[in-house]
Write a protein that holds these residues in place. Sequence first.
Motif, PDB file in Angstrom:
ATOM      1  N   ALA A 256       0.864  -1.109   0.212  1.00 17.29           N
ATOM      2  CA  ALA A 256       0.050  -0.114   0.036  1.00 17.29           C
ATOM      3  C   ALA A 256       0.817   1.357  -0.065  1.00 17.29           C
ATOM      4  N   ALA A 257       1.923   1.153   0.705  1.00 15.36           N
ATOM      5  CA  ALA A 257       2.920   2.357   0.618  1.00 15.36           C
ATOM      6  C   ALA A 257       3.475   2.539  -0.588  1.00 15.36           C
ATOM      7  N   VAL A 258       3.777   1.511  -1.421  1.00 10.78           N
ATOM      8  CA  VAL A 258       4.434   1.655  -2.769  1.00 10.78           C
ATOM      9  C   VAL A 258       3.264   2.222  -3.549  1.00 10.78           C
ATOM     10  N   SER A 259       2.144   1.964  -3.414  1.00  9.93           N
ATOM     11  CA  SER A 259       0.884   2.322  -4.328  1.00  9.93           C
ATOM     12  C   SER A 259       0.976   4.117  -3.725  1.00  9.93           C
ATOM     13  N   LEU A 260       1.049   4.249  -2.448  1.00  9.66           N
ATOM     14  CA  LEU A 260       0.784   5.677  -2.171  1.00  9.66           C
ATOM     15  C   LEU A 260       1.893   6.545  -3.106  1.00  9.66           C
ATOM     16  N   LEU A 261       2.816   6.020  -3.097  1.00  7.38           N
ATOM     17  CA  LEU A 261       4.160   6.695  -3.902  1.00  7.38           C
ATOM     18  C   LEU A 261       3.771   6.841  -5.498  1.00  7.38           C
ATOM     19  N   GLY A 262       2.673   6.023  -5.855  1.00  5.83           N
ATOM     20  CA  GLY A 262       2.334   5.965  -7.542  1.00  5.83           C
ATOM     21  C   GLY A 262       3.331   5.062  -8.231  1.00  5.83           C
ATOM     22  N   LYS A 263       3.631   3.821  -7.413  1.00  7.63           N
ATOM     23  CA  LYS A 263       4.570   3.205  -8.203  1.00  7.63           C
ATOM     24  C   LYS A 263       4.226   1.784  -8.549  1.00  7.63           C
ATOM     25  N   CYS A 264       2.840   1.441  -8.042  1.00 10.63           N
ATOM     26  CA  CYS A 264       2.273   0.301  -8.299  1.00 10.63           C
ATOM     27  C   CYS A 264       0.721   0.329  -8.022  1.00 10.63           C
TER      28      CYS A 264
END
Length: 293
Positions: A256-264
């Motif tokens: 979820a944190a990676v998705s918050l960075l817009g990376k997945c």
Amino acid sequence: MAIFEGAAVALITPMKQDGTVDYEKLDELVEWQIQSGIDAIVACGTTGEASTLVDEEHIAVIEAVVKKSAGRVPVIGGTGSNNTEHGIHLSKEAQRVGADALLVVTPYYNKATKTSLIAHYRAICESVDLPVLLYSVSSRTGMNLTAETVAELKKIPNIKGIKEASGDISQIVEIARLVDEDFALYSGNDDQVLPLLSVGGLGVISTIGNIAPKQTSQMVHDYLQGDLKKAKDMQLTQKPLIDAIFAEVNPVPIKAAVSLLGKCELHYRLPLGVPEDATVDRLKKEMTAFGLL
């Protein structure tokens, strides 16, 4: 020589909303990690949802990471299994597609005896020509690698180190006492990196590295180069964010944190699913405080 010194990222496996692996995002993550200074990449570890990838996907993900890395950093393929023959198959395939080393978790669920556990690792190690890292995480597998067992396993020629994620500092110290400097000790817990380094460890196989690769690698190198205060300050600064990314079972919050960075995209394989709203709010708060958002 050690496979790496510093921080290896236990890379997430990005997936599309239809459930398939997103190889385009995977390539982007690998490139970002390398450009950010990560020292090695683990493909298909716990954080990579390896347990829900079919074998073809598992090997394809390792191969994709190998190709994108293009020799710039070592790629370590996760190939552990509770079925020795399956572990041998995955290990041979990881070697075939170019992995530099293997990460082999203890066989879960079976509760092997010490004798059969050693036989399990010996069979996998003898099937390949690659260096192998043991992986001890009893909270997930129900199987702890005691210091005495590690001392026996290190006699197998291509076992070159361990990812120690027991959380037991006393056990880690005892492992450090029983092994020699040719055996690499890596932390498997992001909040225990400096304690492990203090007894001769070489780095961390990191979950937080998925969102803070530069800071995590720099922390380890600062310590190894003697800047203990700078390393300590980063370890303590990371602690609230580490707690947030382990607020639910790994890899749910970190993905979820990676998705918050817009990376997945935010997609998991069942039985894992999206985090609670409170967890996402906590991630946003701590990622902002750390300067990531």
